[in-house]
Design an enzyme around this catalytic site. Structure first.
Site, short mmCIF file in Angstrom:
data_model
loop_
_atom_site.label_atom_id
_atom_site.label_comp_id
_atom_site.label_asym_id
_atom_site.label_seq_id
_atom_site.Cartn_x
_atom_site.Cartn_y
_atom_site.Cartn_z
N SER A 75 50.25 37.13 41.29
CA SER A 75 49.28 36.05 41.09
C SER A 75 49.77 34.98 42.37
O SER A 75 51.13 34.93 42.97
CB SER A 75 49.30 35.32 40.05
OG SER A 75 50.45 34.69 39.85
N ASP A 81 46.38 38.67 43.06
CA ASP A 81 45.57 37.76 41.91
C ASP A 81 45.28 36.35 42.12
O ASP A 81 46.43 35.55 42.32
CB ASP A 81 46.23 38.25 40.76
CG ASP A 81 45.30 38.24 39.46
OD1 ASP A 81 44.03 38.32 39.54
OD2 ASP A 81 45.91 37.99 38.38
N ASP A 107 39.82 33.51 44.10
CA ASP A 107 39.44 32.59 43.11
C ASP A 107 38.76 31.16 43.33
O ASP A 107 39.67 30.47 43.69
CB ASP A 107 40.62 32.32 42.05
CG ASP A 107 40.25 31.79 40.74
OD1 ASP A 107 38.86 31.27 40.65
OD2 ASP A 107 41.25 31.59 39.61
N GLU A 116 35.13 35.79 40.85
CA GLU A 116 35.12 35.01 39.38
C GLU A 116 34.00 34.06 39.34
O GLU A 116 33.93 33.14 40.38
CB GLU A 116 36.09 34.46 38.88
CG GLU A 116 36.09 33.73 37.60
CD GLU A 116 37.50 33.38 36.81
OE1 GLU A 116 38.74 33.99 37.21
OE2 GLU A 116 37.50 32.22 36.16
N HIS A 126 42.75 32.38 29.74
CA HIS A 126 44.32 32.59 29.91
C HIS A 126 45.43 32.02 29.24
O HIS A 126 45.30 30.92 28.43
CB HIS A 126 44.37 32.13 31.56
CG HIS A 126 43.76 32.88 32.52
ND1 HIS A 126 42.41 32.66 32.94
CD2 HIS A 126 43.97 33.96 33.18
CE1 HIS A 126 42.21 33.25 33.86
NE2 HIS A 126 42.88 34.18 34.08
N THR A 133 50.23 37.21 30.10
CA THR A 133 50.92 36.42 29.07
C THR A 133 51.74 37.41 28.11
O THR A 133 52.85 36.87 27.77
CB THR A 133 50.13 35.32 28.41
OG1 THR A 133 49.73 34.57 29.47
CG2 THR A 133 50.96 34.60 27.35
#
Ligand code: G3H
Ligand code: ZN
Length: 292
Positions: A50, A84, A106, A136, A183, A236
């Site tokens: 990410s 990401d 994003d 998204e 998230h 996570t």
């Protein structure tokens, strides 16, 4: 085996009526655990880095991407490499040189028209580079420690008609949809809006992506796969496993100084988590491993 393209892994999973897991990696231990877990489950996997992870690594995506790519080439299962949650154009433009075959751009935090304009530009550029671009619409909450969005807040869910216009206007290859996940959940009790997923699936002809999947329990994930989710993003859950194991080692032995002791525990715990999650997804797919 050679690095696989994310687009191929997503398409292969969708053909089987299932989803490929895309795992967020931050350290070399994450990379090793993701690959070991995927091999143990006999499943293809996407390693994703990410923008936040790149920031942690001093703003340089290259070293971790190189390690992930080399690990992928040595793996016994097909592995893709994905960049990401990119918001920064300069990072986007580094993707091809770092070996990524796909990027999630994003702009979900922007108002609709600005999201469309920024994403259309990103997709045009990405396609010129041979990259597969995910975007998204309808923001999945919990990014950057912001806490989950109110599920009923405007924009928290993806509207099917708006999504259809968005995909047509931007030319994106896949869409992350907001259907109730969030998230950075450390509990697995999210409930998804399966009726909304069905309407999105019926209205859109691009693969659908579920973000924030750590908080989604196995039965909900299974229904999401059956409902047309083709890429499941998980981050996570690995960190929960790693940190728990490291904490246990350090709190149990005040003399330990060799990082291999506690990082090794963390890596083993992540491997077990990845194996369990990918085996569960494979079982839900009801199919043989995705090896070529
Ligand atoms: O893009 C990454 C994922 O959405 C990961 O979400 O850390 O909540 O599993 P998670
Ligand atoms: Zn995400």
């Amino acid at each position: 085996m050679p690095l696989e393209r994310t687009s191929e892994l997503v398409a292969a999973a969708a053909r089987r009526g299932g989803a490929v897991a895309a795992l967020n990696v931050i350290t070399l231990e994450h990379v090793e655990a993701a690959l070991a877990g995927a091999e143990a489950a006999g499943q293809a996997v996407v390693l994703q880095i990410s923008e936040n992870a790149v920031a942690y690594r001093g703003g340089r995506p290259g070293p971790l991407a190189a390690a992930a790519a080399q690990g992928a080439r040595e793996a016994a299962v097909p592995v893709g490499l994905h960049l990401d949650h990119v918001t920064d154009g300069s990072l986007l433009r580094q993707a091809p040189a770092c070996g990524f075959s796909s990027v999630m751009f994003d702009a979900a935090h922007l108002p609709y028209e600005e999201n469309v304009a920024a994403t259309r530009d990103a997709a045009t550029w990405a396609h010129g580079q041979g990259l597969w671009l995910e975007a998204e619409l309808g923001e999945v909450g919990g990014k950057d420690g912001s806490g989950p969005l109110d599920a009923h807040a405007p924009g928290a869910r993806t509207d099917p008609e708006e999504a259809a216009r968005y995909v047509a206007a931007t030319g994106v290859d896949a869409l992350a949809v907001a259907i109730g996940s969030s998230h950075a959940m450390t509990s697995r009790d999210a409930r998804l809006d399966h009726d909304l997923l069905a309407r999105l699936r019926a209205r859109l002809d691009v693969p659908l992506v579920l973000h924030g999947s750590s908080g989604v329990p196995d039965d909900e994930l299974a229904r999401a796969l059956a409902g047309g989710i083709a890429k499941v993003n998980i981050g996570t859950a690995l960190n929960v496993a790693m940190t728990g194991a490291v904490r246990e080692r350090l709190s149990g032995d005040a003399r330990v100084v060799d990082p291999r002791r506690y990082l090794g525990d963390g890596r083993s715990a992540m491997t077990a988590t990845v194996t369990r999650l990918l085996t569960s997804l494979a079982d839900r797919n009801g199919r043989a491993p995705a090896a070529r």
